[in-house]
Scaffold this active site. Structure first.
Site, short mmCIF file in Angstrom:
data_model
loop_
_atom_site.label_atom_id
_atom_site.label_comp_id
_atom_site.label_asym_id
_atom_site.label_seq_id
_atom_site.Cartn_x
_atom_site.Cartn_y
_atom_site.Cartn_z
N ALA A 13 0.80 -1.23 0.00
CA ALA A 13 0.00 0.00 0.00
C ALA A 13 0.83 1.27 0.00
O ALA A 13 0.27 2.36 0.07
CB ALA A 13 -0.92 0.00 1.22
N ALA A 14 2.14 1.17 -0.11
CA ALA A 14 2.99 2.35 0.07
C ALA A 14 2.65 3.46 -0.93
O ALA A 14 2.49 4.62 -0.56
CB ALA A 14 4.46 1.96 -0.06
N GLY A 15 2.55 3.11 -2.21
CA GLY A 15 2.30 4.11 -3.24
C GLY A 15 0.93 4.75 -3.12
O GLY A 15 0.79 5.98 -3.24
N ASP A 16 -0.10 3.94 -2.88
CA ASP A 16 -1.45 4.49 -2.76
C ASP A 16 -1.61 5.33 -1.51
O ASP A 16 -2.31 6.35 -1.52
CB ASP A 16 -2.48 3.37 -2.78
CG ASP A 16 -2.56 2.67 -4.12
OD1 ASP A 16 -2.29 3.32 -5.15
OD2 ASP A 16 -2.87 1.46 -4.15
#
Length: 303
Positions: free
Chosen positions: A247-250
């Protein structure tokens, strides 16, 4: 973080159920490995960005589609429990989208996405433009048909809304999309594919020929911003031990948009977004790992 002035974020994009398996190493082609855990967690880049922005303090409207199945009901429930407005999230016959994810012991992941209901989001339906027009920012991704992305981006431009595009999965983008994008937020791999350069600085300059502002996320190396007026900002990441980077990018995009909408300048918004990502990668899952506004503030206070 700034004093809280609520901003409205519209998200036009995908909703999936993430089917997540944890294993020591991801299987190679033709190989079977034993996993140790399995979870189902609502996700999809659209829903993930909606949840991240909502938890960061924005008023969020989700526009898209889920199937008339148990996954669709669960996705709707989780969004509602995080105070995301789902008036624009329609239920369509058939299955909801799914993402089949393997997470390894280094926190890396490999993903297969099956669009299903997301494939029906190929344009605007009644009410969508009104939801977009009432927002300060519109978040877009590429897990729905490009015709839908283009229609939403055009609606954002018509109504003076900041259009933020995450070009994932990476693909060649048409002028009818790019001409209406204000901020492009690729990761370093997507930036390299779109720009034809592995070097982030060269990729940044190339992408600025396409859109006015670009933020490239560089994983553990932080993030890089540039604009056509010559501004350039580098923000380092916060060193943490990653458990799951799904989930890092989102998380970054959702928190960034919430911060910008509240009036933060780009360096501050990038630092806040980096903090959000740093908290999220220390937890398992996608939407389940995203931090609240208070958690981000507490993390920053300790730095």
């Amino acid at each position: 973080m700034m004093d809280h002035v609520t901003t409205t974020v519209a998200v036009f994009g995908s909703c999936n159920m993430d089917l997540v398996a944890y294993a020591d190493t991801a299987p190679k082609r033709g190989e079977t490995v034993l996993g140790r855990e399995f979870h189902t967690v609502p996700g999809g880049k659209g829903a993930n960005q909606a949840l991240a922005a909502a938890k960061a303090g924005a008023a969020v409207r989700m526009i898209g589609a889920v199937g008339e199945d148990e996954f669709g009901s669960e996705i709707r429930r989780v969004l509602q429990e995080s105070d995301v407005d789902i008036a624009g999230l329609r239920a369509v016959p058939g299955r909801s989208g799914t993402a089949h994810i393997v997470v390894d012991d280094q926190g890396g992941n490999s993903i297969v996405v099956v669009p299903a209901a997301n494939g029906t989001v190929d344009g605007l339906v009644d009410g969508d433009e009104e939801l977009i027009a009432g927002a300060q920012s519109l978040l877009l991704q590429l897990e729905i048909p490009f015709s839908g992305v283009a229609a939403a981006a055009a609606a954002g431009r018509r109504n003076g809304v900041r259009v933020v595009l995450t070009p994932a999965p990476a693909a060649e983008l048409s002028e009818d999309i790019l001409s209406n994008v204000d901020v492009l937020v690729p990761n370093e791999h997507e930036a390299a594919i779109l720009a034809g350069h592995d070097d982030p600085d060269r990729a940044l300059q190339k992408l600025l020929e396409l859109v006015p502002e670009v933020v490239i996320t560089l994983g553990a190396r932080g993030s890089l911003y540039g604009s056509r007026d010559g501004a350039r900002v580098e923000v380092p990441s916060f060193p943490v031990e990653a458990v799951d980077t799904t989930a890092a990018g989102d998380t970054y995009v959702g928190v960034l948009s919430a911060a910008l909408g509240e009036g933060a300048d780009m360096p501050e918004a990038m630092r806040t977004a980096s903090a959000g990502s740093a908290v999220s990668v220390q937890r398992n899952g996608a939407s389940s790992s995203m931090p609240t506004r208070r958690e981000i503030a507490d993390f920053l206070a300790g730095r």
